[in-house]
Design a protein around this motif. Structure first.
Motif, PDB file in Angstrom:
ATOM      1  N   GLU A  18     -83.331 -24.055   4.202  1.00 37.31           N
ATOM      2  CA  GLU A  18     -82.101 -23.590   4.860  1.00 37.31           C
ATOM      3  C   GLU A  18     -81.806 -22.122   4.579  1.00 37.31           C
ATOM      4  O   GLU A  18     -80.869 -21.558   5.153  1.00 37.31           O
ATOM      5  N   ARG A  19     -82.609 -21.488   3.733  1.00 30.78           N
ATOM      6  CA  ARG A  19     -82.385 -20.073   3.417  1.00 30.78           C
ATOM      7  C   ARG A  19     -82.785 -19.182   4.597  1.00 30.78           C
ATOM      8  O   ARG A  19     -83.784 -19.452   5.274  1.00 30.78           O
ATOM      9  N   PRO A  20     -82.051 -18.104   4.848  1.00 32.03           N
ATOM     10  CA  PRO A  20     -82.480 -17.165   5.894  1.00 32.03           C
ATOM     11  C   PRO A  20     -83.617 -16.279   5.388  1.00 32.03           C
ATOM     12  O   PRO A  20     -83.837 -16.163   4.174  1.00 32.03           O
ATOM     13  N   ASN A  21     -84.348 -15.693   6.305  1.00 30.64           N
ATOM     14  CA  ASN A  21     -85.362 -14.679   5.973  1.00 30.64           C
ATOM     15  C   ASN A  21     -86.424 -15.176   4.998  1.00 30.64           C
ATOM     16  O   ASN A  21     -86.801 -14.477   4.055  1.00 30.64           O
ATOM     17  N   LEU A  22     -86.921 -16.374   5.237  1.00 28.99           N
ATOM     18  CA  LEU A  22     -87.978 -16.905   4.383  1.00 28.99           C
ATOM     19  C   LEU A  22     -89.312 -16.223   4.672  1.00 28.99           C
ATOM     20  O   LEU A  22     -89.607 -15.886   5.828  1.00 28.99           O
ATOM     21  N   PRO A  23     -90.153 -16.043   3.658  1.00 36.37           N
ATOM     22  CA  PRO A  23     -91.508 -15.548   3.919  1.00 36.37           C
ATOM     23  C   PRO A  23     -92.248 -16.503   4.855  1.00 36.37           C
ATOM     24  O   PRO A  23     -92.034 -17.721   4.802  1.00 36.37           O
ATOM     25  N   GLU A  24     -93.111 -15.969   5.693  1.00 39.89           N
ATOM     26  CA  GLU A  24     -93.783 -16.788   6.703  1.00 39.89           C
ATOM     27  C   GLU A  24     -94.610 -17.896   6.080  1.00 39.89           C
ATOM     28  O   GLU A  24     -94.669 -19.011   6.608  1.00 39.89           O
ATOM     29  N   ASP A  25     -95.254 -17.620   4.937  1.00 42.11           N
ATOM     30  CA  ASP A  25     -96.079 -18.664   4.317  1.00 42.11           C
ATOM     31  C   ASP A  25     -95.233 -19.824   3.809  1.00 42.11           C
ATOM     32  O   ASP A  25     -95.676 -20.980   3.818  1.00 42.11           O
ATOM     33  N   VAL A  26     -93.997 -19.545   3.405  1.00 41.64           N
ATOM     34  CA  VAL A  26     -93.098 -20.607   2.956  1.00 41.64           C
ATOM     35  C   VAL A  26     -92.654 -21.454   4.150  1.00 41.64           C
ATOM     36  O   VAL A  26     -92.585 -22.682   4.068  1.00 41.64           O
ATOM     37  N   ILE A  27     -92.383 -20.798   5.275  1.00 42.42           N
ATOM     38  CA  ILE A  27     -92.019 -21.531   6.492  1.00 42.42           C
ATOM     39  C   ILE A  27     -93.166 -22.452   6.906  1.00 42.42           C
ATOM     40  O   ILE A  27     -92.944 -23.619   7.251  1.00 42.42           O
ATOM     41  N   ARG A  28     -94.391 -21.939   6.846  1.00 36.76           N
ATOM     42  CA  ARG A  28     -95.539 -22.760   7.225  1.00 36.76           C
ATOM     43  C   ARG A  28     -95.667 -23.983   6.313  1.00 36.76           C
ATOM     44  O   ARG A  28     -95.965 -25.088   6.773  1.00 36.76           O
ATOM     45  N   THR A  29     -95.441 -23.770   5.031  1.00 35.86           N
ATOM     46  CA  THR A  29     -95.529 -24.877   4.078  1.00 35.86           C
ATOM     47  C   THR A  29     -94.478 -25.941   4.370  1.00 35.86           C
ATOM     48  O   THR A  29     -94.776 -27.146   4.441  1.00 35.86           O
ATOM     49  N   LEU A  30     -93.248 -25.510   4.564  1.00 33.57           N
ATOM     50  CA  LEU A  30     -92.150 -26.450   4.762  1.00 33.57           C
ATOM     51  C   LEU A  30     -92.174 -27.094   6.146  1.00 33.57           C
ATOM     52  O   LEU A  30     -91.612 -28.168   6.345  1.00 33.57           O
ATOM     53  N   ALA A  31     -92.821 -26.450   7.104  1.00 36.64           N
ATOM     54  CA  ALA A  31     -92.910 -27.015   8.454  1.00 36.64           C
ATOM     55  C   ALA A  31     -93.754 -28.277   8.491  1.00 36.64           C
ATOM     56  O   ALA A  31     -93.654 -29.075   9.428  1.00 36.64           O
ATOM     57  N   THR A  32     -94.571 -28.482   7.462  1.00 39.12           N
ATOM     58  CA  THR A  32     -95.396 -29.692   7.391  1.00 39.12           C
ATOM     59  C   THR A  32     -94.968 -30.576   6.219  1.00 39.12           C
ATOM     60  O   THR A  32     -95.741 -31.428   5.766  1.00 39.12           O
ATOM     61  N   ASP A  33     -93.739 -30.377   5.751  1.00 37.61           N
ATOM     62  CA  ASP A  33     -93.240 -31.165   4.629  1.00 37.61           C
ATOM     63  C   ASP A  33     -93.219 -32.651   4.982  1.00 37.61           C
ATOM     64  O   ASP A  33     -93.018 -33.032   6.137  1.00 37.61           O
ATOM     65  N   GLU A  34     -93.393 -33.488   3.976  1.00 36.58           N
ATOM     66  CA  GLU A  34     -93.428 -34.932   4.206  1.00 36.58           C
ATOM     67  C   GLU A  34     -92.065 -35.513   4.560  1.00 36.58           C
ATOM     68  O   GLU A  34     -91.984 -36.615   5.117  1.00 36.58           O
ATOM     69  N   HIS A  35     -91.003 -34.777   4.249  1.00 40.06           N
ATOM     70  CA  HIS A  35     -89.663 -35.317   4.480  1.00 40.06           C
ATOM     71  C   HIS A  35     -89.048 -34.711   5.733  1.00 40.06           C
ATOM     72  O   HIS A  35     -89.029 -33.488   5.910  1.00 40.06           O
ATOM     73  N   LYS A  36     -88.510 -35.554   6.603  1.00 35.08           N
ATOM     74  CA  LYS A  36     -87.980 -35.104   7.890  1.00 35.08           C
ATOM     75  C   LYS A  36     -86.804 -34.135   7.740  1.00 35.08           C
ATOM     76  O   LYS A  36     -86.644 -33.235   8.569  1.00 35.08           O
ATOM     77  N   ASP A  37     -85.976 -34.295   6.706  1.00 38.94           N
ATOM     78  CA  ASP A  37     -84.822 -33.407   6.549  1.00 38.94           C
ATOM     79  C   ASP A  37     -85.247 -31.974   6.255  1.00 38.94           C
ATOM     80  O   ASP A  37     -84.559 -31.018   6.639  1.00 38.94           O
ATOM     81  N   VAL A  38     -86.372 -31.821   5.576  1.00 38.09           N
ATOM     82  CA  VAL A  38     -86.895 -30.483   5.290  1.00 38.09           C
ATOM     83  C   VAL A  38     -87.423 -29.863   6.579  1.00 38.09           C
ATOM     84  O   VAL A  38     -87.129 -28.703   6.893  1.00 38.09           O
ATOM     85  N   ARG A  39     -88.179 -30.630   7.347  1.00 47.26           N
ATOM     86  CA  ARG A  39     -88.711 -30.116   8.618  1.00 47.26           C
ATOM     87  C   ARG A  39     -87.572 -29.818   9.584  1.00 47.26           C
ATOM     88  O   ARG A  39     -87.620 -28.841  10.345  1.00 47.26           O
ATOM     89  N   PHE A  40     -86.538 -30.646   9.574  1.00 54.57           N
ATOM     90  CA  PHE A  40     -85.367 -30.427  10.425  1.00 54.57           C
ATOM     91  C   PHE A  40     -84.734 -29.074  10.107  1.00 54.57           C
ATOM     92  O   PHE A  40     -84.370 -28.309  11.011  1.00 54.57           O
ATOM     93  N   ALA A  41     -84.601 -28.773   8.828  1.00 53.58           N
ATOM     94  CA  ALA A  41     -84.000 -27.497   8.420  1.00 53.58           C
ATOM     95  C   ALA A  41     -84.865 -26.315   8.838  1.00 53.58           C
ATOM     96  O   ALA A  41     -84.354 -25.298   9.320  1.00 53.58           O
ATOM     97  N   ILE A  42     -86.163 -26.451   8.670  1.00 49.34           N
ATOM     98  CA  ILE A  42     -87.069 -25.365   9.054  1.00 49.34           C
ATOM     99  C   ILE A  42     -87.046 -25.142  10.556  1.00 49.34           C
ATOM    100  O   ILE A  42     -87.092 -24.009  11.046  1.00 49.34           O
ATOM    101  N   ALA A  43     -86.939 -26.212  11.310  1.00 46.18           N
ATOM    102  CA  ALA A  43     -86.961 -26.103  12.776  1.00 46.18           C
ATOM    103  C   ALA A  43     -85.746 -25.352  13.319  1.00 46.18           C
ATOM    104  O   ALA A  43     -85.748 -24.935  14.479  1.00 46.18           O
ATOM    105  N   LYS A  44     -84.731 -25.163  12.499  1.00 51.22           N
ATOM    106  CA  LYS A  44     -83.537 -24.433  12.924  1.00 51.22           C
ATOM    107  C   LYS A  44     -83.659 -22.927  12.699  1.00 51.22           C
ATOM    108  O   LYS A  44     -82.798 -22.165  13.118  1.00 51.22           O
ATOM    109  N   HIS A  45     -84.738 -22.496  12.047  1.00 56.16           N
ATOM    110  CA  HIS A  45     -84.902 -21.076  11.758  1.00 56.16           C
ATOM    111  C   HIS A  45     -85.075 -20.255  13.039  1.00 56.16           C
ATOM    112  O   HIS A  45     -85.707 -20.707  13.993  1.00 56.16           O
ATOM    113  N   GLU A  46     -84.536 -19.063  13.011  1.00 50.06           N
ATOM    114  CA  GLU A  46     -84.663 -18.168  14.163  1.00 50.06           C
ATOM    115  C   GLU A  46     -85.950 -17.339  14.118  1.00 50.06           C
ATOM    116  O   GLU A  46     -86.281 -16.665  15.081  1.00 50.06           O
TER     117      GLU A  46
END
Length: 222
Positions: A137-165
């Motif tokens: 949910e943090r703004p301005n995440l490094p791209e590699d962190v976004i990539r990691t969290l975009a494939t997280d096993e938990h849906k709530d984490v992926r949901f949060a990442i999917a809201k990033h601009e």
């Protein structure tokens, strides 16, 4: 005098001392947050038997550094979490709390605006999804962190990442996520390629299809 009244009452030094050694946990908790509490009593109450007295000390704006160092090692999660919420923490204390045994303390650290990039990456792989979601949910995440969290096993984490601009261009996996609300967030993404728009326009989920239907850049044939 009630505990609420004690907190901001115009008390004499004698009254403050008496409340600090009161048999009432609530009275000691109230005086622990009093603006005129002298440092010697701050240090005394930082070792109080009742965890919520120590928590009240941890929340003081004018907490001496030596007391912070004591409370960061407190046995109570609520005390350490109160320390983690302080805006004036030095890096070494932040790093200590980032490895705390309790998830809520680590989550509080993950929410800090001044979190070093190295700890952002560390907490992005935390064992608990609430901590990882706080990072997502943090703004301005490094791209590699976004990539990691975009494939997280938990849906709530992926949901949060999917809201990033500022998703990386290869976020298409999120558009095919098993969770409809992850796909819903992607359907609302501002720079959505036309092929993804067309795919989501026929999504099995009504909420996803409705989100696509509201897009201003919808192809005329949809």
């Amino acid at each position: 005098m009630t505990p609420e009244e004690i907190k901001n009452a115009n008390l004499s030094e004698y009254q403050i001392r008496e409340y600090a050694r009161s048999n009432s946990d609530d009275n000691r908790k109230a005086i622990a947050g009093h603006p005129n509490l002298p440092d010697n009593l701050v240090r005394t109450l930082a070792k109080d038997r009742y965890e919520y007295v120590r928590q009240a000390v941890a929340k003081r704006k004018d907490l001496p550094e030596d007391v912070v160092r004591i409370l960061v090692k407190d046995e109570s999660e609520v005390v350490r979490q109160a320390i983690a919420e302080r805006p004036d923490l030095p890096d070494n204390i932040i790093r200590t709390l980032a490895t705390d045994k309790e998830k809520w303390v680590r989550k509080t650290i993950a929410e800090r605006e001044d979190l070093p990039e190295g700890l952002i990456r560390t907490l992005a792989t935390d064992k608990h999804e609430d901590v990882r979601r706080a990072i997502a949910e943090r703004p301005n995440l490094p791209e590699d962190v976004i990539r990691t969290l975009a494939t997280d096993e938990h849906k709530d984490v992926r949901f949060a990442i999917a809201k990033h601009e500022d998703l990386p261009k290869d976020y298409r996996a999120l558009a095919a996520d098993e969770n409809e609300y992850v796909r819903y967030n992607i359907a609302n993404y501002k720079d959505l390629p036309e092929d993804v728009v067309r795919t989501l326009a026929t999504d099995e989920s009504e909420v996803v299809r409705k989100a696509i239907a509201k897009r201003e850049d919808l192809p005329e044939d949809l």
